[in-house]
Design an enzyme around this catalytic site. Structure first.
Site, short mmCIF file in Angstrom:
data_model
loop_
_atom_site.label_atom_id
_atom_site.label_comp_id
_atom_site.label_asym_id
_atom_site.label_seq_id
_atom_site.Cartn_x
_atom_site.Cartn_y
_atom_site.Cartn_z
N HIS A 1 10.34 39.90 -60.50
CA HIS A 1 11.08 38.73 -60.02
C HIS A 1 12.58 38.98 -59.98
CE1 HIS A 1 7.21 37.18 -61.52
NE2 HIS A 1 7.29 36.45 -60.43
N HIS B 1 -6.13 39.93 -60.27
CA HIS B 1 -4.76 39.83 -60.77
C HIS B 1 -4.47 38.38 -61.12
CE1 HIS B 1 -0.54 40.46 -61.42
NE2 HIS B 1 -0.25 39.51 -60.55
N ARG C 1 12.34 24.13 -52.15
CA ARG C 1 11.15 24.89 -51.71
C ARG C 1 10.01 23.93 -51.39
NH1 ARG C 1 8.04 29.09 -50.88
NH2 ARG C 1 6.02 29.28 -51.89
N LEU D 1 16.31 17.32 -46.08
CA LEU D 1 17.02 17.53 -47.34
C LEU D 1 17.09 19.01 -47.68
CD1 LEU D 1 18.47 16.19 -49.74
CD2 LEU D 1 16.28 16.17 -50.94
N LYS D 2 15.97 19.71 -47.51
CA LYS D 2 15.93 21.15 -47.80
C LYS D 2 17.02 21.89 -47.02
CE LYS D 2 13.32 25.22 -46.41
NZ LYS D 2 13.15 26.00 -47.65
#
Length: 758
Positions: free
Chosen positions: A696, A643, A517, A18-19
């Site tokens: 991002h 972080h 993903r 499917l990806k």
């Protein structure tokens, strides 16, 4: 007779079919019809696998092109009005735009589905949200399964969970529970359409019952299910991810026809429901992990239940099998290299067969599946006694830890003086979070090395060339504390998992994270230790190229734990401490090699929080202890950074402070430094580096934007404890925008330093 049903199945296919089809469609390499054909084929295969396990009901409505909560937004007409789309006539192209954004609108926000690593698209509710039924998604899948001659059970997330996982939006303040009277009739329409299409049973998922729901939300279940029960289908109310024992009286009183409970995550809740007088579905095979069940042990529980319930006993997985990889049998490398481990595992298809065996044992007697039960017992015995899993040296090391093993030698106030004495950093010291762009050349070199097409020496030379470039560019920019860029790392967890004992990897063990993903989590199968140094050579090479301090970079123990499939034979806290001690060996080796600034990333600490707040303290205590264990034993002059990147700190700030990192860097730019206010109000005691721009996006921020954020930070954090850095690692960015973004950050820093020096 005991009934076997399925709650849900992975959508992406055994080999991520499917990806690949979705991504080809997005690139306009295949037509919509071709994508629809791939999806139809996957659904049919899924149902046939369920039927092959002798299921009485296959799950329908769980397949989605992106996310089942997005499907529900379409089905109820609750898609964001800002897109201007008609939910009654939504094209597939528009469906994907809701999930991925378009030139006019940003995508619907994503967040984690309860405490899993699956992300759903968060419904946007406004005070004036109107709902409109469109049952096509569910009806179509029901009819497809019926056409194959299968008995199917549609599965729909319930109205209260749907509202619970959404967010209130807009200028008008309101409580999203107030939308229930408008939403409920739409659910009735959807369920009625399913009944008309031939549904006998409908599964309504209410995992919200496993969290701390406010009283008025719990009360609302009475009216909701009184209304839904008027639809002439039988309703199976499904709960999972935790215990619903506290709501036992309520759940027993609801006019539904059956209840599903998760007996893997919360086996103790069985006592509360053993006297349930309707269908009780026992979730006895783990839908969230990859370990083979000891079927003889499971049978001890379900045979007792069968004696009480008779035909009212149903069996299934604990939750949808969405969270497990598809098929173990394709893992030929694992079978060849680690045959014992292979024999201890069960992916989705193997779990369907485990349920088949349980059903046969219950309905036809254990003798009918004696061979399968013997094999299950042999695997359980082999795992319990394996020297690959249980290592005396690791157990002894943990047992022998002194009471103060997780404490640094001195408090922060003393450590920071020792660190500043040699670091000699200016006001507003600058650094990067860790990774630099992973170029095509880097990925190609890594792939060639893994395939044996590139020698170790040539691979090392290629990586060193990248490291030298990263160091050179940071020096040109005049950054204070440098990073080596992590060119050698494919993934922040996998890299360490491959170098630690007790970890294993699959070839095809993919699970859906969101949309197209997928992630392939490592398997932690045994006691964890570090056979040899993992990062020292790369970091010391980078340090040899510069006189400026170089940061060592490690992924923290909690994050490695959270992003792996974890062994289930010892407590997670024990596994986490084992990882922490292995990382501590690396910290001390880095220090010995002259790397005196070391970052231990913990982006997943918040994700590990249990669903019920009463369980938070216990988790935060061992998570914090694990972090401290990983960073303990070094000199006061060695500076430990961590972080974290997520949007909500307020409720766990004491726990974050208790981790006692010398410097914490956090993602704050997208919230306009709002997050930092919490740190200021809490009087966070150590150094802080709030992200001053969003990594991002490829967009280069203006100096005015970065200055605005940095000035806001100076208002909240004492300037002598403030660091300047991007929000996160730069792995996904291109070099051009990376250098431009960092230059803006440095220009603003120099400007404010000059101003502060006056």
């Amino acid at each position: 007779m005991t009934t076997l049903h399925f709650s849900g199945f992975p959508r992406v296919g055994a080999f991520r079919e499917l990806k690949f089809a979705q991504e080809k469609y997005w690139r306009k390499e295949i037509s919509e019809q071709e994508l629809l054909a791939v999806a139809k084929d996957l659904r049919e295969k899924n149902w046939k696998h369920q039927a092959a396990a002798n299921a009485d009901y296959v799950a329908v409505g769980d397949f989605t092109f992106y996310d089942h909560i997005l499907d529900l937004q379409v089905a109820t007409g609750a898609i964001p009005a800002r897109f201007g789309f008609d939910s009654q006539n939504l094209s597939l192209e528009q469906f994907f735009q809701l999930a991925r954004g378009n030139k006019d609108q940003f995508a619907i926000e994503m967040t984690k589905w309860f405490d899993t690593n699956y992300h759903y698209l968060v419904p946007e509710f406004h005070a004036d949200t109107e709902f409109k039924a469109n049952a096509k998604h569910y009806v179509q899948q029901l009819q497809e399964a019926q056409a194959l001659g299968l008995k199917a059970k549609p599965t729909v997330v319930g109205p209260l969970t749907f509202l619970w996982v959404g967010k209130e939006k807009g200028a008008v303040e309101f409580d999203r529970l107030s939308l229930l009277p408008k939403l409920l009739p739409v659910y009735v329409e959807i369920l009625t359409a399913l009944v008309e299409a031939g549904a006998e049973w409908i599964q309504i998922d209410e995992p919200a019952l496993t969290v701390d729901l406010p009283k008025e939300w719990v009360e609302a279940y009475k009216d909701v299910y009184a209304t839904l029960s008027k639809v002439s289908a039988k309703i199976l109310l499904s709960t999972y991810f935790g215990s619903v024992a506290e709501h036992a009286a309520l759940l027993k009183s609801l006019p539904v026809d059956g209840l599903h409970i998760d007996l893997v995550r919360a086996p103790e809740q069985l006592d509360a429901f053993a006297d349930y007088d309707k269908v009780l579905s026992a979730g006895v095979i783990d839908g969230r992990n990859i370990w083979r069940a000891n079927l003889n042990k499971v049978l001890e529980t379900v045979e007792l239940l069968q004696a009480k319930l008779g035909d009212r006993l149903w069996i299934s997985s604990s939750c949808s099998l969405l969270h497990t990889p598809f098929d173990l049998s394709v893992e030929e490398k694992l079978k060849a290299n680690k045959p014992d481990l292979y024999s201890w595992l069960a992916f989705t298809l193997q779990k369907t067969q485990e349920l088949r065996v349980l059903k046969a044992a219950l309905n036809e007697g254990r003798d009918s599946v004696a061979e399968e039960l013997a094999a299950s017992q042999a695997a359980a015995d082999s795992r319990a006694n394996s020297s690959e899993i249980h290592r005396a040296d690791v157990a002894k090391r943990l047992a022998d830890l002194p009471a103060n093993a997780d404490q640094r030698k001195s408090p922060f106030a003393d450590r920071i003086k020792a660190q500043q004495a040699w670091l000699n950093l200016p006001l507003l010291p600058t650094t990067n979070i860790g990774s630099f762009p992973q170029t095509t050349e880097i990925r190609q070199a890594r792939a060639a090395f893994k395939k044996g097409e590139l020698s170790a020496a040539d691979y090392e030379a290629a990586m060193k060339k990248e490291i030298a470039l990263v160091v050179e560019e940071q020096e040109k920019l005049d950054l204070d504390v440098l990073v080596h860029g992590e060119a050698e790392r494919n993934d922040m967890v996998e890299y360490f998992g491959e170098l630690l004992s007790g970890f294993a990897f699959t070839q095809y063990g993919w699970v859906q994270s969101y949309g197209s993903r997928c992630v392939k989590p490592p398997i932690i199968f045994g006691d964890v230790s570090r056979p040899e140094a993992m990062t020292v050579a790369w970091s010391t090479y980078a340090q040899s190229l510069t006189k400026r301090p170089m940061k060592g970079m490690l992924t923290g123990p909690v994050t490695i734990l959270q992003w792996s499939f974890v062994r289930n034979d010892i407590p997670r806290s024990t596994v986490c401490k084992q990882i922490a001690l292995a990382l501590n060996d690396e910290v001390l080796d880095l220090e010995k090699a002259g790397i005196k600034v070391i970052q231990i990333d913990e982006p997943a600490i918040r994700e590990g929080l249990p669903l019920k707040r009463a369980d938070w303290d216990a988790y935060l205590n061992w998570a914090g202890e694990s972090f401290r264990l990983s960073s303990t034993g070094c000199e006061d002059s060695t500076q430990i950074h961590t972080h974290m990147c997520y949007s909500e700190f307020n409720d766990i700030l004491p726990a974050i402070a208790a981790m006692d990192a010398d410097v914490i860097t956090i993602e704050t730019s997208r919230s306009d430094m709002e997050l930092l206010t919490a740190f200021g109000e809490f009087k966070y005691p150590n150094d802080i580096g709030p992200g001053v721009y969003d990594i991002h996006s490829p967009r280069v921020p203006t100096e005015a934007e970065v200055e605005h954020l940095l000035r806001k930070a100076i208002e909240v954090v004492p300037v002598e404890r403030l660091w300047v850095n991007p929000d996160c690692g730069l792995k996904t960015r291109g070099w051009k925008e990376t250098l431009e973004q960092l230059q803006v950050m440095m220009n603003v820093t120099h400007k404010l330093r000059a101003e502060l020096a006056k």
